[in-house]
Structure formats: structure tokens, C-alpha cells
Design an enzyme around this catalytic site. Structure first.
Site, PDB file in Angstrom:
ATOM      1  N   PRO A 154      34.354  12.884  25.781  1.00 40.64           N
ATOM      2  CA  PRO A 154      33.686  11.802  26.509  1.00 40.64           C
ATOM      3  C   PRO A 154      32.232  12.108  26.847  1.00 40.64           C
ATOM      4  CG  PRO A 154      35.853  12.240  27.434  1.00 40.64           C
ATOM      5  CD  PRO A 154      35.563  13.354  26.471  1.00 40.64           C
ATOM      6  N   TYR A 155      31.969  13.360  27.207  1.00 41.04           N
ATOM      7  CA  TYR A 155      30.613  13.764  27.566  1.00 41.04           C
ATOM      8  C   TYR A 155      29.686  13.698  26.355  1.00 41.04           C
ATOM      9  CZ  TYR A 155      26.905  16.747  29.551  1.00 41.04           C
ATOM     10  OH  TYR A 155      25.712  17.239  30.001  1.00 41.04           O
ATOM     11  N   VAL A 156      30.163  14.208  25.227  1.00 40.59           N
ATOM     12  CA  VAL A 156      29.377  14.165  23.989  1.00 40.59           C
ATOM     13  C   VAL A 156      29.060  12.724  23.611  1.00 40.59           C
ATOM     14  CG1 VAL A 156      29.454  14.590  21.506  1.00 40.59           C
ATOM     15  CG2 VAL A 156      30.196  16.373  23.095  1.00 40.59           C
ATOM     16  N   LYS A 159      26.496  11.160  26.100  1.00 39.45           N
ATOM     17  CA  LYS A 159      25.140  11.662  25.932  1.00 39.45           C
ATOM     18  C   LYS A 159      24.510  11.160  24.630  1.00 39.45           C
ATOM     19  CE  LYS A 159      24.234  14.027  29.636  1.00 39.45           C
ATOM     20  NZ  LYS A 159      23.096  13.638  30.527  1.00 39.45           N
TER      21      LYS A 159
END
Length: 252
Positions: A154-156, A159
Site C-alpha cells: 500500500p505504501y509503495v 507514493k
């Protein structure tokens, strides 16, 4: 005199870590600082540190960046108090890491987007009228976009979306006199330290891959890069991503 004298910078997630480092660096160059964070205690600490520099103008606003109404109210309050917003730094982010992609639930996935690209967009939209004719936007991206580490799905994704938003805004807003760029830092913020503490040997492995084997200083390295992008020497730079990661961008 500082190169940001007379400017007002709104910085999200400025209660600690990279956001605080950017706030301090910009304050040293004369900018008035709006510290935006959901933690009032750490936000107040950043304001105190700025005021201790001597003559610095700073205030804080508590805001859940995942809520567009709160974002709009926050920007309106900052403008009422400081007159405008010349520099917007979208640094705040919240994400769940360490979970395999197939095990992530909807809420865990959505929170990364709400605090990342959605929040960045909401602040950009709310600040747009004040940024015209010379304003600067600096969004924070991540080296995990290239590395795509397991457990960071989710973070990748969030971003990477911030990167797309940065390029789109740079293309559209250049003719409005606004530059839009991004920073990719590698710094041992409190959240990064907590994550690395759960992975013995991980930090040493990262250092071995860097051209400059250390983490960034949030003010002297990341903050100064942000000052450059916000200052007069970067007036013809837009749509770019600057990596402040000791060469971490060389490996994927």
C-alpha cells in the site's frame, strides 16, 4: 537575510522527523512556518524550536490530513493567521507495513492513499489560489517505489501515486507560476527506526548498498534540499524528483 524571507510555508507532518527538519531549515532562511500535524504536542515542540532560533514566526494546526474538510479548514486558518501560503510541503503519511499484499484489508490499503496522494491533492487544491504567481509545492515520495519491498504494497502504491500527481500538477500549474517537485529522502525518522528495529541487520544491509553509507540529517540534508526547491535558484525546475538518499536511488 534568508532566501525565504517573507514567505509562508505550510508543512504537513512537521511535528517530527523529516517534516520537522524541513520546517527548521526553512525557518532559518526566514520563512514563516505553519506546522501541521495530528499530534498537537509534537507540533508545539517544533514551533518552540523555531521560536528558539530567534525571531522566527511559527504556529501549529492540528489536522487529520485524511479528511478533506479538515484540510480545507486548516488551510483557511493558516491563511487567516499568516496571510497566505507560498510554499506547500506535503510530508505527512500514514501506512501499515509488514503485511503481505494478499492479507491487507481495505482499510489498511485505503489509509495509505488517504494520507498520501489524497491528502497531497486536497492541500494542493486548497492552497492553489495562494500559490499562483510564484508558489512552490514539494511532495514527499519514497525509495520504496523502486525497491518494492515485500510488505510495503500500500505504501509503495500510494507514493507512486504521489509521483504521478506531482508530474501532472507540474504540467498544469507551470503556467500559473507554480513549480511542483518531489523529494525522496532516506532518513532515520522515528517511524523508520521502529520499522528497522523489527528487522535485525536491515539497516546495515541498506548502508552497504549506499554510495554514502549513512542516513540523511533531516534538517541539514533533507531540509536544505527543500529550501533549494523553494528558493529562487529553483525557479525553472518543475516536475522533478530529487533523491536525498546517499545514492539509494541507484539500486532497486
Amino acid at each position: 537575510m534568508g532566501i525565504l524571507d517573507g514567505k509562508v510555508a505550510l508543512i504537513t507532518g512537521a511535528g517530527q522527523g523529516v517534516g520537522r527538519g524541513i520546517a527548521m531549515a526553512m525557518a532559518r532562511e526566514g520563512a514563516g512556518i505553519a506546522v501541521v500535524d495530528r499530534n498537537g504536542e509534537t507540533a508545539a515542540e517544533t514551533v518552540t524550536l523555531i521560536e528558539d532560533l530567534g525571531g522566527g514566526t511559527a504556529l501549529y494546526r492540528i489536522c487529520d490530513v485524511r479528511n478533506s474538510d479538515e484540510v480545507n479548514s486548516c488551510v483557511a486558518s493558516v491563511v487567516e493567521a499568516l496571510g497566505t501560503v507560498d510554499i506547500l510541503v506535503n510530508n505527512a503519511v500514514d501506512a501499515t507495513v509488514g503485511i503481505a499484499l494478499q492479507d491487507i484489508d481495505d482499510e489498511q490499503f485505503l489509509i495509505s492513499f488517504a494520507s498520501g496522494p489524497f491528502a497531497s491533492f486536497w492541500f494542493m487544491r486548497a492552497c492553489f489560489p495562494y500559490l499562483q504567481d510564484g508558489g512552490r509545492v514539494i511532495n514527499l515520495r519514497s525509495g520504496t517505489e523502486n525497491q518494492s519491498l515485500p510488505g510495503y504494497g500500500p505504501y509503495v502504491a500510494a507514493k507512486a501515486a504521489v509521483g504521478g500527481l506531482t508530474r501532472a500538477a507540474a504540467r498544469e500549474w507551470g503556467r500559473e507560476g507554480i513549480t511542483v517537485n518531489a523529494l525522496v529522502p532516506f532518513a532515520l525518522t522515528p517511524s523508520a527506526e521502529a520499522d528497522l528495529a523489527a528487522q535485525p541487520g536491515r539497516l546495515e544491509a541498506v548502508y552497504r548498498q549506499l554510495s554514502i553509507p549513512r542516513s540523511a540529517d533531516v534538517e541539514a540534508d533533507v531540509g536544505r534540499a527543500a529550501v533549494f526547491l523553494a528558493g529562487p535558484d529553483a525557479s525553472f525546475i518543475t516536475g522533478c524528483t530529487v533523491s536525498v538518499d546517499g545514492g539509494g536511488s541507484f539500486f532497486a
